[in-house]
Design a protein around this motif. Structure first.
Motif, PDB file in Angstrom:
ATOM      1  N   ILE A   1       0.975  -1.292  -0.050  1.00  0.00           N
ATOM      2  CA  ILE A   1      -0.111  -0.084   0.031  1.00  0.00           C
ATOM      3  C   ILE A   1       0.947   1.222  -0.011  1.00  0.00           C
ATOM      4  CG2 ILE A   1      -2.006  -1.089   1.139  1.00  0.00           C
ATOM      5  CD1 ILE A   1      -1.057   0.184   3.902  1.00  0.00           C
ATOM      6  N   GLY A   2       0.231   2.447  -0.342  1.00  0.00           N
ATOM      7  CA  GLY A   2       1.174   3.636   0.055  1.00  0.00           C
ATOM      8  C   GLY A   2       2.128   3.884  -1.375  1.00  0.00           C
ATOM      9  N   THR A   3       2.594   4.960  -1.242  1.00  0.00           N
ATOM     10  CA  THR A   3       3.349   5.502  -2.497  1.00  0.00           C
ATOM     11  C   THR A   3       4.696   5.125  -2.450  1.00  0.00           C
ATOM     12  OG1 THR A   3       4.240   7.433  -1.049  1.00  0.00           O
ATOM     13  CG2 THR A   3       2.155   7.788  -2.385  1.00  0.00           C
ATOM     14  N   GLY A   4       5.268   4.629  -1.359  1.00  0.00           N
ATOM     15  CA  GLY A   4       6.670   3.879  -1.406  1.00  0.00           C
ATOM     16  C   GLY A   4       7.738   4.941  -1.825  1.00  0.00           C
ATOM     17  N   GLN A   5       7.550   6.236  -1.649  1.00  0.00           N
ATOM     18  CA  GLN A   5       8.610   7.121  -2.056  1.00  0.00           C
ATOM     19  C   GLN A   5       9.987   7.206  -1.086  1.00  0.00           C
ATOM     20  OE1 GLN A   5       6.424  10.973  -1.703  1.00  0.00           O
ATOM     21  NE2 GLN A   5       6.006  10.946  -3.821  1.00  0.00           N
ATOM     22  N   THR A   6       9.832   6.828   0.094  1.00  0.00           N
ATOM     23  CA  THR A   6      11.112   6.923   1.079  1.00  0.00           C
ATOM     24  C   THR A   6      11.013   5.557   1.614  1.00  0.00           C
ATOM     25  OG1 THR A   6       9.590   7.970   2.993  1.00  0.00           O
ATOM     26  CG2 THR A   6      11.210   9.277   1.334  1.00  0.00           C
ATOM     27  N   GLY A   7      10.129   4.763   1.611  1.00  0.00           N
ATOM     28  CA  GLY A   7      10.127   3.372   2.398  1.00  0.00           C
ATOM     29  C   GLY A   7       8.967   2.459   1.588  1.00  0.00           C
ATOM     30  N   ALA A   8       8.801   1.238   2.069  1.00  0.00           N
ATOM     31  CA  ALA A   8       7.965   0.519   1.613  1.00  0.00           C
ATOM     32  C   ALA A   8       6.881   0.056   2.613  1.00  0.00           C
ATOM     33  CB  ALA A   8       8.617  -0.992   1.109  1.00  0.00           C
ATOM     34  N   THR A   9       5.679   0.385   2.444  1.00  0.00           N
ATOM     35  CA  THR A   9       4.633   0.036   3.336  1.00  0.00           C
ATOM     36  C   THR A   9       3.662  -0.953   2.773  1.00  0.00           C
ATOM     37  OG1 THR A   9       4.490   2.425   3.774  1.00  0.00           O
ATOM     38  CG2 THR A   9       2.734   1.412   4.419  1.00  0.00           C
ATOM     39  N   TYR A  10       3.235  -1.654   3.689  1.00  0.00           N
ATOM     40  CA  TYR A  10       2.336  -2.910   3.517  1.00  0.00           C
ATOM     41  C   TYR A  10       1.298  -3.147   4.365  1.00  0.00           C
ATOM     42  CZ  TYR A  10       6.570  -4.003   0.795  1.00  0.00           C
ATOM     43  OH  TYR A  10       7.775  -3.825   0.053  1.00  0.00           O
ATOM     44  N   ARG A  11       0.246  -3.794   3.939  1.00  0.00           N
ATOM     45  CA  ARG A  11      -0.784  -4.120   5.202  1.00  0.00           C
ATOM     46  C   ARG A  11      -0.937  -5.640   5.178  1.00  0.00           C
ATOM     47  NH1 ARG A  11      -4.912  -1.649   2.841  1.00  0.00           N
ATOM     48  NH2 ARG A  11      -5.146  -0.264   4.523  1.00  0.00           N
ATOM     49  N   VAL A  12      -0.793  -5.924   6.396  1.00  0.00           N
ATOM     50  CA  VAL A  12      -0.520  -7.309   6.898  1.00  0.00           C
ATOM     51  C   VAL A  12      -1.861  -7.944   7.429  1.00  0.00           C
ATOM     52  CG1 VAL A  12       0.904  -8.931   8.269  1.00  0.00           C
ATOM     53  CG2 VAL A  12       1.814  -6.652   7.441  1.00  0.00           C
ATOM     54  N   LYS A  13      -2.302  -8.891   6.937  1.00  0.00           N
ATOM     55  CA  LYS A  13      -3.677  -9.727   7.518  1.00  0.00           C
ATOM     56  C   LYS A  13      -3.180 -10.940   7.899  1.00  0.00           C
ATOM     57  CE  LYS A  13      -8.200 -10.968   6.007  1.00  0.00           C
ATOM     58  NZ  LYS A  13      -8.247 -12.145   7.049  1.00  0.00           N
ATOM     59  N   VAL A  14      -3.496 -10.918   9.202  1.00  0.00           N
ATOM     60  CA  VAL A  14      -3.156 -12.354   9.987  1.00  0.00           C
ATOM     61  C   VAL A  14      -4.433 -13.090  10.503  1.00  0.00           C
ATOM     62  CG1 VAL A  14      -1.115 -11.148  10.977  1.00  0.00           C
ATOM     63  CG2 VAL A  14      -3.169 -11.015  12.312  1.00  0.00           C
ATOM     64  N   ASP A  15      -4.030 -14.355  10.444  1.00  0.00           N
ATOM     65  CA  ASP A  15      -4.969 -15.348  11.036  1.00  0.00           C
ATOM     66  C   ASP A  15      -4.079 -15.953  12.361  1.00  0.00           C
ATOM     67  OD1 ASP A  15      -6.746 -15.047   9.057  1.00  0.00           O
ATOM     68  OD2 ASP A  15      -5.873 -16.762   7.841  1.00  0.00           O
ATOM     69  N   TYR A  16      -5.004 -15.658  13.312  1.00  0.00           N
ATOM     70  CA  TYR A  16      -4.239 -16.220  14.803  1.00  0.00           C
ATOM     71  C   TYR A  16      -4.582 -17.957  15.206  1.00  0.00           C
ATOM     72  CZ  TYR A  16      -3.691 -11.248  15.692  1.00  0.00           C
ATOM     73  OH  TYR A  16      -3.330 -10.040  15.506  1.00  0.00           O
ATOM     74  N   THR A  17      -3.613 -18.423  15.531  1.00  0.00           N
ATOM     75  CA  THR A  17      -4.010 -19.805  16.165  1.00  0.00           C
ATOM     76  C   THR A  17      -4.199 -19.416  17.720  1.00  0.00           C
ATOM     77  OG1 THR A  17      -1.686 -20.161  16.625  1.00  0.00           O
ATOM     78  CG2 THR A  17      -2.915 -21.230  14.603  1.00  0.00           C
ATOM     79  N   ALA A  18      -3.760 -18.347  18.525  1.00  0.00           N
ATOM     80  CA  ALA A  18      -4.070 -18.028  19.574  1.00  0.00           C
ATOM     81  C   ALA A  18      -4.047 -16.291  19.757  1.00  0.00           C
ATOM     82  CB  ALA A  18      -3.023 -18.424  20.512  1.00  0.00           C
TER      83      ALA A  18
END
Length: 362
Positions: free
Chosen positions: A39-56
């Motif tokens: 996600i995002g523009t990535g001009q000075t860094g790399a931005t990501y959305r993290v979707k997680v599934d938990y076991t706990a």
């Protein structure tokens, strides 16, 4: 489980094992699966959305996060490592001491050379990033004006911040201020050349004249200072779609200076000139009221207004410094041209050049 040593550099490195390691110490969390999307523009860094599934998930942690990693472009990463260090320092040492609205930080880690870092934050969706070219509404501007007081008031005139090691830029002596003034003149020339006819003749004249005054502008801060965001504009704000909420992000330009520089930079870059001129007195009043409410004393509204007029040079300085030495893109060119057009209009409307000259005795 112990926290993994390696800092993730690429999205594939953000594994369930790594997430479990950084989340589990406080909560006993176990992550079973993680999907990472850019996600995002990535001009000075790399931005990501993290979707997680938990076991706990005994602590009821969110199902999505945002993670910021270094740019995947080595030339960009080499240029902005100081910004990575500054952002991590903000979340590690400043965030808990201020009231500016920000995403919650779950993990912050940086290598000794600052080339690698990982910042795991709450995902503020459905909040959306402001659009720098489109500009914002009066209501959004008011939210932003009040929000930044939450950074300035708690750090107002506190000497410790003058030597805070997390600052991206320090201007503590006259030599440094003159050095930045010289760079400002050079960056203005480069910017004018790169933008060409995207800037009007009137704006070019305003831009070049004002940038020639950066050194005396920096030398006269009236003894008022606080931590400042440094790049406080729409691209670095997240607005909730239903209104009434804003979050401030991207703390890679943390500095110390005249507090009103942040507010003037925001209005000067984010509002069309007619709207800015109509509402800026009210915005300054709302900002001033928020400062007073949070404990800033001996600072009247008229002084705040004059500081705001003085601070608008921040628009031209930061826009030029960020643009002159970066690789251009079509959107980037249009964005900076828009910011400079708005900023030059603000400089003229507020008679900022005359104020700087008068203050410096020029």
């Amino acid at each position: 489980m112990t926290v993994p040593v390696a800092i993730p550099r690429f999205p594939d490195d953000v594994t369930p094992q790594w997430l479990t390691g950084v989340l589990a110490p406080a909560s006993g969390t176990q992550v079973g699966r993680a999907d990472v999307t850019a996600i995002g523009t990535g001009q000075t860094g790399a931005t990501y959305r993290v979707k997680v599934d938990y076991t706990a998930n005994p602590a009821g942690l969110p199902e999505t996060f945002v993670i910021k990693l270094p740019s995947t472009d080595d030339t960009v990463r080499d240029r902005v490592v100081l910004g990575y260090r500054s952002e991590c320092a903000f979340y590690q040492s400043v965030a808990d001491r201020v009231s500016v609205p920000i995403p919650q930080c779950f993990h912050c880690e940086i290598s000794e050379d600052a080339a690698d870092y990982a910042l795991l934050l709450t995902d503020q969706a459905p909040a959306a990033q402001g659009d720098q070219i489109a500009g914002c509404s009066a209501e959004e501007a008011r939210l932003a004006a009040i929000a930044i007081a939450g950074l300035h008031a708690p750090t107002w005139a506190e000497q410790e911040w003058l030597s805070f090691p997390g600052l991206a830029m320090t201007m503590t002596d006259d030599a440094a201020k003159k050095g930045l003034g010289d760079v400002a003149v050079m960056s203005a020339d480069i910017t004018v050349d790169k933008l060409g006819d995207k800037l009007s003749e009137q704006d070019r004249a305003t831009f070049l004249e004002a940038m020639g005054l950066v050194t005396p502008w920096l030398q006269n801060d009236f003894g008022r200072f606080s931590l400042i965001h440094g790049d406080y504009r729409l691209d670095n704000l997240l607005f909730h779609p239903t209104g009434g909420q804003v979050w401030v992000v991207d703390w890679q330009t943390l500095g110390v200076g005249l507090p009103s520089r942040d507010l003037a930079y925001f209005t000067g870059t984010s509002l069309e000139p007619a709207l800015r001129a109509e509402i800026e007195r009210d915005l300054v009043a709302a900002y001033h009221a928020a400062l007073v409410e949070q404990g800033v004393g001996d600072y009247d509204l008229e002084t705040c207004w004059q500081d705001y007029r003085y601070g608008v040079l921040q628009v031209l300085l930061i826009s030029a410094l960020g643009f002159a030495f970066a690789i251009g893109t079509d959107r980037g060119d249009d964005m900076v041209a828009t910011m400079l057009r708005r900023g030059c209009a603000a400089i003229r409307d507020l008679d900022t050049v005359a104020l700087i000259r008068e203050t410096a005795g020029l």
